[in-house]
Design a protein around this motif. Structure first.
Motif, mmCIF file in Angstrom:
data_model
loop_
_atom_site.group_PDB
_atom_site.id
_atom_site.type_symbol
_atom_site.label_atom_id
_atom_site.label_comp_id
_atom_site.label_asym_id
_atom_site.label_seq_id
_atom_site.Cartn_x
_atom_site.Cartn_y
_atom_site.Cartn_z
ATOM 1 N N ASP A 64 0.844 -1.203 0.000
ATOM 2 C CA ASP A 64 0.000 0.000 0.000
ATOM 3 C C ASP A 64 0.876 1.250 0.000
ATOM 4 O OD1 ASP A 64 -2.449 1.533 0.228
ATOM 5 O OD2 ASP A 64 -1.871 1.879 2.325
ATOM 6 N N TRP A 65 1.918 1.264 0.801
ATOM 7 C CA TRP A 65 2.842 2.402 0.834
ATOM 8 C C TRP A 65 3.517 2.590 -0.523
ATOM 9 C CZ3 TRP A 65 5.646 0.835 5.956
ATOM 10 C CH2 TRP A 65 4.829 1.147 7.053
ATOM 11 N N ARG A 66 3.915 1.479 -1.140
ATOM 12 C CA ARG A 66 4.575 1.561 -2.446
ATOM 13 C C ARG A 66 3.641 2.171 -3.479
ATOM 14 N NH1 ARG A 66 4.647 -0.004 -7.188
ATOM 15 N NH2 ARG A 66 2.912 -1.402 -6.912
ATOM 16 N N GLN A 67 2.379 1.732 -3.471
ATOM 17 C CA GLN A 67 1.404 2.258 -4.427
ATOM 18 C C GLN A 67 1.154 3.744 -4.195
ATOM 19 O OE1 GLN A 67 -1.999 -0.308 -4.067
ATOM 20 N NE2 GLN A 67 -1.058 -1.954 -5.240
ATOM 21 N N ARG A 68 1.037 4.129 -2.938
ATOM 22 C CA ARG A 68 0.840 5.547 -2.624
ATOM 23 C C ARG A 68 2.044 6.375 -3.047
ATOM 24 N NH1 ARG A 68 -1.179 5.998 3.437
ATOM 25 N NH2 ARG A 68 -1.337 8.184 2.857
ATOM 26 N N GLY A 69 3.231 5.842 -2.856
ATOM 27 C CA GLY A 69 4.446 6.533 -3.280
ATOM 28 C C GLY A 69 4.518 6.670 -4.794
ATOM 29 N N ALA A 70 4.181 5.599 -5.504
ATOM 30 C CA ALA A 70 4.186 5.659 -6.969
ATOM 31 C C ALA A 70 3.170 6.683 -7.466
ATOM 32 C CB ALA A 70 3.885 4.276 -7.552
ATOM 33 N N ALA A 71 1.984 6.709 -6.843
ATOM 34 C CA ALA A 71 0.963 7.687 -7.233
ATOM 35 C C ALA A 71 1.443 9.106 -6.954
ATOM 36 C CB ALA A 71 -0.345 7.414 -6.492
ATOM 37 N N PHE A 72 2.146 9.301 -5.836
ATOM 38 C CA PHE A 72 2.687 10.616 -5.508
ATOM 39 C C PHE A 72 3.648 11.087 -6.591
ATOM 40 C CE2 PHE A 72 6.252 13.020 -3.719
ATOM 41 C CZ PHE A 72 5.588 14.140 -3.253
ATOM 42 N N PHE A 73 4.562 10.222 -7.012
ATOM 43 C CA PHE A 73 5.535 10.615 -8.024
ATOM 44 C C PHE A 73 4.871 10.831 -9.378
ATOM 45 C CE2 PHE A 73 8.638 8.899 -4.971
ATOM 46 C CZ PHE A 73 9.472 9.994 -4.919
ATOM 47 N N GLN A 74 3.825 10.069 -9.678
ATOM 48 C CA GLN A 74 3.113 10.290 -10.934
ATOM 49 C C GLN A 74 2.423 11.646 -10.927
ATOM 50 O OE1 GLN A 74 0.642 6.827 -11.276
ATOM 51 N NE2 GLN A 74 2.258 5.609 -12.215
ATOM 52 N N ARG A 75 1.814 12.027 -9.799
ATOM 53 C CA ARG A 75 1.168 13.346 -9.699
ATOM 54 C C ARG A 75 2.210 14.445 -9.828
ATOM 55 N NH1 ARG A 75 -1.439 10.969 -5.292
ATOM 56 N NH2 ARG A 75 -0.076 12.133 -3.899
ATOM 57 N N GLN A 76 3.351 14.282 -9.163
ATOM 58 C CA GLN A 76 4.411 15.286 -9.214
ATOM 59 C C GLN A 76 4.950 15.425 -10.637
ATOM 60 O OE1 GLN A 76 5.579 17.358 -6.761
ATOM 61 N NE2 GLN A 76 3.853 16.584 -5.585
ATOM 62 N N GLY A 77 5.117 14.313 -11.312
ATOM 63 C CA GLY A 77 5.634 14.346 -12.678
ATOM 64 C C GLY A 77 4.664 14.998 -13.636
ATOM 65 N N LYS A 78 3.380 14.743 -13.460
ATOM 66 C CA LYS A 78 2.371 15.359 -14.330
ATOM 67 C C LYS A 78 2.317 16.855 -14.097
ATOM 68 C CE LYS A 78 -0.541 11.309 -14.833
ATOM 69 N NZ LYS A 78 -1.810 10.676 -14.490
ATOM 70 N N ALA A 79 2.495 17.277 -12.850
ATOM 71 C CA ALA A 79 2.474 18.701 -12.543
ATOM 72 C C ALA A 79 3.649 19.408 -13.212
ATOM 73 C CB ALA A 79 2.518 18.925 -11.030
ATOM 74 N N ARG A 80 4.794 18.732 -13.282
ATOM 75 C CA ARG A 80 5.972 19.319 -13.921
ATOM 76 C C ARG A 80 6.000 19.024 -15.404
ATOM 77 N NH1 ARG A 80 9.381 17.567 -9.114
ATOM 78 N NH2 ARG A 80 9.150 15.562 -10.087
ATOM 79 N N GLY A 81 5.389 17.905 -15.799
ATOM 80 C CA GLY A 81 5.395 17.517 -17.202
ATOM 81 C C GLY A 81 6.765 17.112 -17.718
ATOM 82 N N GLY A 82 7.649 16.698 -16.810
ATOM 83 C CA GLY A 82 9.017 16.382 -17.204
ATOM 84 C C GLY A 82 9.257 14.905 -17.373
ATOM 85 N N ALA A 83 10.516 14.581 -17.497
ATOM 86 C CA ALA A 83 10.931 13.197 -17.703
ATOM 87 C C ALA A 83 10.717 12.361 -16.460
ATOM 88 C CB ALA A 83 12.399 13.152 -18.107
ATOM 89 N N ARG A 84 10.678 12.985 -15.286
ATOM 90 C CA ARG A 84 10.473 12.206 -14.063
ATOM 91 C C ARG A 84 9.129 11.500 -14.082
ATOM 92 N NH1 ARG A 84 12.932 14.432 -8.511
ATOM 93 N NH2 ARG A 84 15.068 14.193 -9.132
#
Length: 107
Positions: A64-84
């Motif tokens: 559950d923590w891993r999934q929440r972490g992955a979702a966090f990074f996906q949201r952050q990446g979409k906000a920046r629109g970068g390669a991350r």
């Protein structure tokens, strides 16, 4: 005839590279703490949450923590629109940790 290798300079270069990598890792952990809002916690609370996360043996909770972490990074990446964003998506698809080398989430 071959030139002899300078092992001392090679070891110094490797040591320097190891220090740089360690410093980059520490900086990324600090950025992760700030990005998640965990910097609002006291040092004792943050340390306690991290210790609880490290000692957790329940695989369902860890997933559950891993999934929440992955979702966090996906949201952050979409906000920046970068390669991350792409790197986070690839990491989540492969079931690996976040691309920033992050530890388990302490939420």
């Amino acid at each position: 005839m071959r030139k002899p290798r300078d092992f001392d300079s090679e070891l110094k270069a490797l040591d320097s590279k190891a220090r740089q990598l360690k410093q980059a890792k520490l900086q990324q952990f600090g950025e992760l703490v700030v990005a998640t809002g965990a910097d609002a916690l006291s040092v004792e609370q943050l340390a306690g949450a991290l210790l609880a996360a490290v000692s957790a043996s329940d695989m369902i909770t860890r997933e559950d923590w891993r999934q929440r972490g992955a979702a966090f990074f996906q949201r952050q990446g979409k906000a920046r629109g970068g390669a991350r964003s792409r790197a986070a998506s690839a990491a989540a698809a492969h079931g690996s940790a976040a691309p920033a080398g992050s530890a388990t989430s302490a939420e």
